[in-house]
Design a protein around this motif. Structure first.
Motif, PDB file in Angstrom:
ATOM      1  N   MET A   1       0.849  -1.169   0.000  1.00 19.94           N
ATOM      2  CA  MET A   1       0.000   0.000   0.000  1.00 19.94           C
ATOM      3  C   MET A   1       0.897   1.235   0.000  1.00 19.94           C
ATOM      4  O   MET A   1       1.849   1.321   0.766  1.00 19.94           O
ATOM      5  N   ARG A   2       0.540   2.161  -0.842  1.00 19.94           N
ATOM      6  CA  ARG A   2       1.323   3.382  -0.972  1.00 19.94           C
ATOM      7  C   ARG A   2       0.905   4.418   0.068  1.00 19.94           C
ATOM      8  O   ARG A   2      -0.201   4.370   0.606  1.00 19.94           O
ATOM      9  N   ALA A   3       1.789   5.364   0.331  1.00 21.45           N
ATOM     10  CA  ALA A   3       1.507   6.426   1.301  1.00 21.45           C
ATOM     11  C   ALA A   3       0.257   7.212   0.892  1.00 21.45           C
ATOM     12  O   ALA A   3      -0.545   7.598   1.750  1.00 21.45           O
ATOM     13  N   GLU A   4       0.075   7.411  -0.404  1.00 22.50           N
ATOM     14  CA  GLU A   4      -1.108   8.142  -0.882  1.00 22.50           C
ATOM     15  C   GLU A   4      -2.392   7.392  -0.554  1.00 22.50           C
ATOM     16  O   GLU A   4      -3.421   8.002  -0.249  1.00 22.50           O
ATOM     17  N   ASP A   5      -2.327   6.063  -0.640  1.00 21.44           N
ATOM     18  CA  ASP A   5      -3.496   5.239  -0.310  1.00 21.44           C
ATOM     19  C   ASP A   5      -3.856   5.369   1.160  1.00 21.44           C
ATOM     20  O   ASP A   5      -5.024   5.499   1.520  1.00 21.44           O
TER      21      ASP A   5
END
Length: 85
Positions: free
Chosen positions: A1-5
């Motif tokens: 999971m990305r930081a933006e998510d």
């Protein structure tokens, strides 16, 4: 999971009233605590409820049906686990 998510999910939780965001701190709200407490109460109610009396005959019937369903597989498994024979 990305930081933006993660950021998007936290924003969604804040809009729903479950968390308060003051980056980098994330604090749960009273609403969040109430939901958690309700889930815990329901979990306890279900866990500690008495089990239904299904009867020995029903259990015996289910075990017999399970044994019949598994018996061809058990024989094949004894020969190395080839279920397609």
């Amino acid at each position: 999971m990305r930081a933006e998510d993660v950021a998007a999910l936290l924003d969604e939780l804040e809009r729903a009233g479950y968390v308060s965001l003051e980056y980098p701190a994330v604090t749960i709200t009273d609403r969040s605590r109430q939901v958690r407490d309700a889930i815990e109460r329901e979990t306890d109610r279900v866990f500690f409820a008495p089990w239904p009396d299904i009867g020995a005959e029903w259990v015996s019937d289910q075990l017999e049906a399970l044994g019949a369903a598994l018996s061809p597989h058990s024989r094949n498994d004894d020969r190395g686990g080839d279920f397609d024979q």
